[in-house]
Design an enzyme around this catalytic site. Structure first.
Site, PDB file in Angstrom:
ATOM      1  N   SER A 181     148.055  83.450  -9.656  1.00 50.23           N
ATOM      2  CA  SER A 181     148.400  82.538  -8.562  1.00 50.23           C
ATOM      3  C   SER A 181     148.602  81.092  -8.991  1.00 50.23           C
ATOM      4  CB  SER A 181     147.319  82.599  -7.483  1.00 50.23           C
ATOM      5  OG  SER A 181     146.066  82.273  -8.028  1.00 50.23           O
ATOM      6  N   HIS A 204     150.407  88.087  -4.772  1.00 51.50           N
ATOM      7  CA  HIS A 204     151.627  87.284  -4.922  1.00 51.50           C
ATOM      8  C   HIS A 204     152.848  88.112  -5.322  1.00 51.50           C
ATOM      9  CE1 HIS A 204     149.576  83.420  -4.435  1.00 51.50           C
ATOM     10  NE2 HIS A 204     148.555  84.051  -4.996  1.00 51.50           N
ATOM     11  N   LYS A 242     150.985  85.970   2.586  1.00 50.15           N
ATOM     12  CA  LYS A 242     151.924  85.224   1.738  1.00 50.15           C
ATOM     13  C   LYS A 242     153.354  85.665   2.053  1.00 50.15           C
ATOM     14  CE  LYS A 242     148.163  84.534  -1.508  1.00 50.15           C
ATOM     15  NZ  LYS A 242     147.588  83.363  -0.840  1.00 50.15           N
TER      16      LYS A 242
HETATM   17  N1  PMP Z   1     144.083  87.248  -4.324  1.00 52.44           N
HETATM   18  C1  PMP Z   1     144.900  86.285  -4.785  1.00 52.44           C
HETATM   19  C2  PMP Z   1     145.503  86.442  -6.148  1.00 52.44           C
HETATM   20  C3  PMP Z   1     145.172  85.168  -3.993  1.00 52.44           C
HETATM   21  O1  PMP Z   1     145.961  84.199  -4.464  1.00 52.44           O
HETATM   22  C4  PMP Z   1     144.591  85.075  -2.709  1.00 52.44           C
HETATM   23  C5  PMP Z   1     144.870  83.891  -1.801  1.00 52.44           C
HETATM   24  N2  PMP Z   1     144.923  82.681  -2.355  1.00 52.44           N
HETATM   25  C6  PMP Z   1     143.743  86.084  -2.289  1.00 52.44           C
HETATM   26  C7  PMP Z   1     143.519  87.162  -3.114  1.00 52.44           C
HETATM   27  C8  PMP Z   1     143.069  86.014  -0.953  1.00 52.44           C
HETATM   28  O2  PMP Z   1     143.935  86.375   0.074  1.00 52.44           O
HETATM   29  P1  PMP Z   1     143.674  85.837   1.557  1.00 52.44           P
HETATM   30  O3  PMP Z   1     144.184  84.451   1.592  1.00 52.44           O
HETATM   31  O4  PMP Z   1     144.426  86.792   2.424  1.00 52.44           O
HETATM   32  O5  PMP Z   1     142.195  85.920   1.779  1.00 52.44           O
END
Ligand code: PMP
Length: 404
Positions: free
Chosen positions: A191, A219, A249
């Site tokens: 991310s 992602h 996302k």
């Molecule tokens: N895994 C990754 C790689 C993320 O980037 C994110 C969100 N930033 C999440 C899990 C968590 O997802 P959520 O925002 O739906 O809680």
């Protein structure tokens, strides 16, 4: 031990060390990290009455503010109310949850799916249910915080391998007693770096050592692969043993999911504490994701434009001399080695009505603070050219360009 002045649970907040670190951040730096967004437009946001080009959103396909998605969310509220007000085990599962799980299963081409109330909860739920103290979990050094937290909650032994280093992965696996149960966990797309995990090799190595593989494709889902199925489709391989993801996302809504073989999903539904003891996905989000999934399937041109903009921006940034690390996706970091210059760049872009975010430790390594750019299907090549012009001027002014 007798209580001391330090025994107050709040004392750490007022410790000299923490206060000094906070004091180092200027008020404008804090403000840049917490800007108030008043409205969303296509590839834009309005903050304090100012329209800005948005290059800091994970709304990859522009669906969060698609009128059709918004309409489905409002209709669901009229029919089902604002909340389910509890867990699916207590308050019942509604037909939207069942439909969404079926649609996600078909989209990901995996045996069964269960929906969680966020991607974070999904990772926490799977890892804490699946792993025990006797198990070993092997994670990439840059694994997402929700993966790390899930491993901690499970109490499993955590071993990490160097980011994207297959030799390091193999060494770690070799060092674990063969009789131990092992799970390798990676992000599909990192991310803060925007690189794809080397899934075919990781799965091959892990399986050779008797380890199962879980991929958090937060992602990649909706973005990667010819049909947007995700990182596995990008590499032309089947989904790994367990796949998790977010609905916030590319799908622009809220929620998370886990996909795997039927027996695993049935087990998770009865043993994941973040599924059992937390309110289920609300009707508006569930209905909105259903609509977002339909648009994702029927409008591949969104994904095509996202990748056109991504490939163009990556190529041009590199030729200007910016360090974009190993990015190969719509997440493009401009890696800087100095916090002040990073905040200066964010402020300079802000002054030109370009919204980007600063990223610091622990979201990335301490010595590699960065400005994280992320693209959306709503962006045009003209938007990207404008961003590049401003970055070129400011990059030269601030001395950020690498000599080629
Ligand atoms: N895994 C990754 C790689 C993320 O980037 C994110 C969100 N930033 C999440 C899990 C968590 O997802 P959520 O925002 O739906 O809680």
């Amino acid at each position: 031990m007798s209580p001391t002045a330090n025994a107050d649970i709040f004392s750490k907040i007022f410790s000299r060390h923490v206060q000094r670190s906070l004091g180092r951040l200027e008020p404008h730096q804090i403000a840049l990290g917490m800007r108030k967004v008043d409205a969303l437009g296509p590839g834009t946001v309005v903050t304090s009455g100012r329209e800005m080009l948005m290059f800091s959103s994970n709304n990859y396909l522009g669906l969060a503010n698609d009128p059709r998605v918004m309409e489905c969310a409002s209709r669901a509220v009229q029919t089902w109310g604002a909340s389910t007000s509890g867990s699916r085990l207590l308050n019942g599962t509604n037909e939207l949850h069942i439909e969404l799980e079926e649609q996600l299963r078909a989209f990901k081409q995996i045996e069964k799916v269960v929906v969680f109330s966020s991607g974070y909860m999904a990772n926490l739920g799977v890892l804490s249910a699946l792993l025990t103290e006797d198990d070993v979990v092997v994670i990439d050094k840059l694994a997402h915080a929700s993966i790390i937290d899930g491993c901690k909650l499970a109490g499993a032994q955590v071993r990490s391998f160097k980011h994207q280093d297959l030799e390091s992965l193999e060494m770690v696996l070799l060092s674990i007693e063969p009789e131990r149960s092992k799970l390798v966990v990676v992000d599909g797309v990192y991310s803060m770096d925007g690189d794809f995990a080397k899934l075919p090799d990781i799965i091959r190595i892990a399986h050779r050592h008797g380890a199962r593989v879980m991929v958090d494709d937060a992602h990649g889902t909706g973005v990667a692969g010819p049909n947007g199925r995700g990182s596995a489709e990008h590499f032309g391989i089947d989904e790994p043993d367990i796949i998790t993801g977010t609905l916030s996302k590319a799908f622009g809504c809220y929620g998370g999911f886990v996909g795997a073989k039927k027996e695993i999903i049935d087990f998770l539904k009865l043993s994941s504490r973040s599924f059992i003891y937390s309110t289920s996905l609300c009707p508006s989000a569930t209905a909105a994701v259903l609509q977002a999934l339909t648009i994702t399937r029927e409008e591949p041109e969104r994904r095509e434009n996202l990748w056109r903009c991504t490939n163009y921006l990556l190529r041009e940034l590199k030729s200007l001399g910016f360090d974009t690390g190993h990015s190969e996706t719509p997440i493009i970091p401009i890696i800087l080695r100095d916090h002040n210059r990073m905040f200066d760049l964010v402020a300079a872009l802000d002054a030109e009505s370009i919204f980007v975010s600063p990223v610091v430790y622990p979201a990335c390594p301490k010595h590699k603070p960065r400005v994280r750019l992320s693209l959306m299907a709503d962006h045009t090549l003209a938007d990207i050219d404008h961003l590049l012009d401003v970055l070129d001027t400011q990059g030269r002014r601030l001395g950020l360009l690498r000599l080629n």
